[in-house]
Design an enzyme around this catalytic site. Structure first.
Site, PDB file in Angstrom:
ATOM      1  CE  LYS A 191     -45.934   8.475  21.438  1.00 16.41           C
ATOM      2  NZ  LYS A 191     -45.053   9.128  22.434  1.00 16.41           N
ATOM      3  CG  ASP A 223     -43.138   8.106  25.081  1.00 18.74           C
ATOM      4  OD1 ASP A 223     -44.161   7.682  25.640  1.00 18.74           O
ATOM      5  OD2 ASP A 223     -43.078   9.244  24.573  1.00 18.74           O
ATOM      6  CG  ASP A 251     -37.323  -9.198  23.210  1.00 18.77           C
ATOM      7  OD1 ASP A 251     -37.962 -10.165  23.676  1.00 18.77           O
ATOM      8  OD2 ASP A 251     -36.747  -9.232  22.107  1.00 18.77           O
TER       9      ASP A 251
END
Ligand code: NAD
Length: 357
Positions: A191, A223, A251
């Protein structure tokens, strides 16, 4: 060759699925002329019951002195009300720390035979995907300074993210080495438009990338990565990222395969000894019923052969046998879906895989 493997079967379905992987390894040993010595150790709820603590000293010592550790799963409702410091999950964190495991490798791929279980649109699945997430495991915000204090708006809490150049360098090297054994593509996720740790991450990854001219390396903001994983997972080969971003993205990646009972993982440090385990938990709802899907644990054993023991051909043989078993329509209950197949048991699935080795 001879290898000493520590078995941490754990709780719930742990013993059933680890026994399956051991059977497979024994067959591989015979076929390729290796000796695997297995020593069982207690950890998790069963260790709390037997010794009053989730990670007995003998387990830590035994795992440290082994060539690698194969773990089932720990935990279950029986131990859910215990205080945090003696919960079964403590055993996992303790083992990772004791073995100095700073990398988590989690592959996620689509099995064409199980495409029906995948939550993505058919036109996306058609392209296939086979990626591995290399997650930093012992640094970042999960281990940074934290606390409560009085802030501008009253009581507040804080967690801090810190990464050293050394921590980023060593995880980046794992990612590039992994890519060299695969499709030679690394996407580094950060990020960097907001976080200083991410800017250092990016700088450092670029420097290490220069040591691997054969590997294509690009950056992606986290993102965007979360979107791209569901939009076009086929574009990913090796993903390298920090502890928290890796926790969330791995996940997400496993979820899109649609089959939690198939996914393996490994945690590695600077040496050859690793901890290999399925990504799922102890499935207390089906424990002791011979219903568990052993594939994730069998594939974890294959990862152990590949990454810790350098036995590529043997690892390939296990993965091929699993593929062929699925192609033949053999299913445990969790992956029957709308296939109309009659589910086989855990031992049944193991026998089917072994018959194809
Ligand atoms: P879980 O992964 O154990 O189970 C979720 C669902 O998936 C259940 O319906 C279960 O039956 C099914 N499932 C999981 N693995 C399967 C397999 N191999 N074959 C067939 N079905 C399978 O997650 P949960 O129910 O949230 O957690 C149960 C316990 O496991 C908890 O105590 C949790 O803390 C623990 N846990 C341990 C680990 C670990 O040891 N690494 C990881 C996650 C959860």
């Amino acid at each position: 060759m001879e290898f000493n493997i520590a078995l941490v079967k754990g709780d719930g379905i742990g013993p059933e699925i680890v026994d399956s992987a051991v059977e497979v390894l024994e067959v591989i040993g015979k076929k390729y002329g290796h000796t695997f010595n297995f020593t069982p150790y207690l950890a998790g709820g069963c260790a709390i019951d037997a010794c009053g603590e989730p990670l007995p000293k003998e387990t830590v010592e035994g795992c440290k002195n082994s060539d690698s550790v194969l773990l089932g799963a720990v935990g279950g409702p029986k131990w859910d009300t215990l205080p945090g410091n003696i919960r079964p999950e403590k055993a996992l964190l303790g083992l990772r720390a004791a073995l100095g495991l700073f990398t988590n490798l989690r592959p996620a791929k689509i099995y064409p035979a199980l495409a029906g279980a995948c939550t993505l649109r058919p036109d996306i699945i058609e392209r296939g995907f086979d990626l591995v997430i290399v997650r930093e495991l012992t640094g970042g915000i999960y281990f940074g300074e934290r606390g409560r204090r009085e802030g501008k708006y009253g009581p507040e809490a804080y967690d801090t993210e810190a990464y050293s150049v050394m921590e980023i360098e060593r995880i980046a090297r794992v990612a590039f080495e992994t890519a060299m054994k695969r499709r030679k593509n690394v996407i580094s996720i950060d990020k960097a438009n907001v976080l200083e740790t991410s800017r250092l991450w990016r700088e450092t990854v670029h420097r290490i990338a220069a040591e691997y001219p054969e590997v294509e390396c690009t950056d992606m903001l986290v993102d965007n990565a979360a979107m791209q994983l569901v939009r076009d997972p086929s574009r990913f080969d090796v993903v390298v990222t920090s502890n928290m971003f890796g926790d969330i993205l791995s996940d997400e990646a496993s979820q899109i395969t649609g089959s939690i009972g198939l996914l393996a993982s490994s945690s590695l440090g600077s040496g050859k000894c690793g901890l290999y385990e399925p990504i799922h938990g102890s499935a207390p709802d089906i424990a002791g019923q011979n219903k568990a899907n052993p594939i994730a644990t069998i594939l974890s054993a294959a990862m152990m052969l590949r990454y810790s023991f350098g036995l590529t051909e043997e690892a390939d043989a296990i993965e091929k046998a699993v593929n062929e078993t699925l192609e033949a329509g053999v299913r445990t209950a969790d992956i029957v879906g709308d296939s109309g197949a009659t589910p086989v048991t855990c031992t049944g699935m193991t026998a089917e895989i072994i018959s194809r080795l």
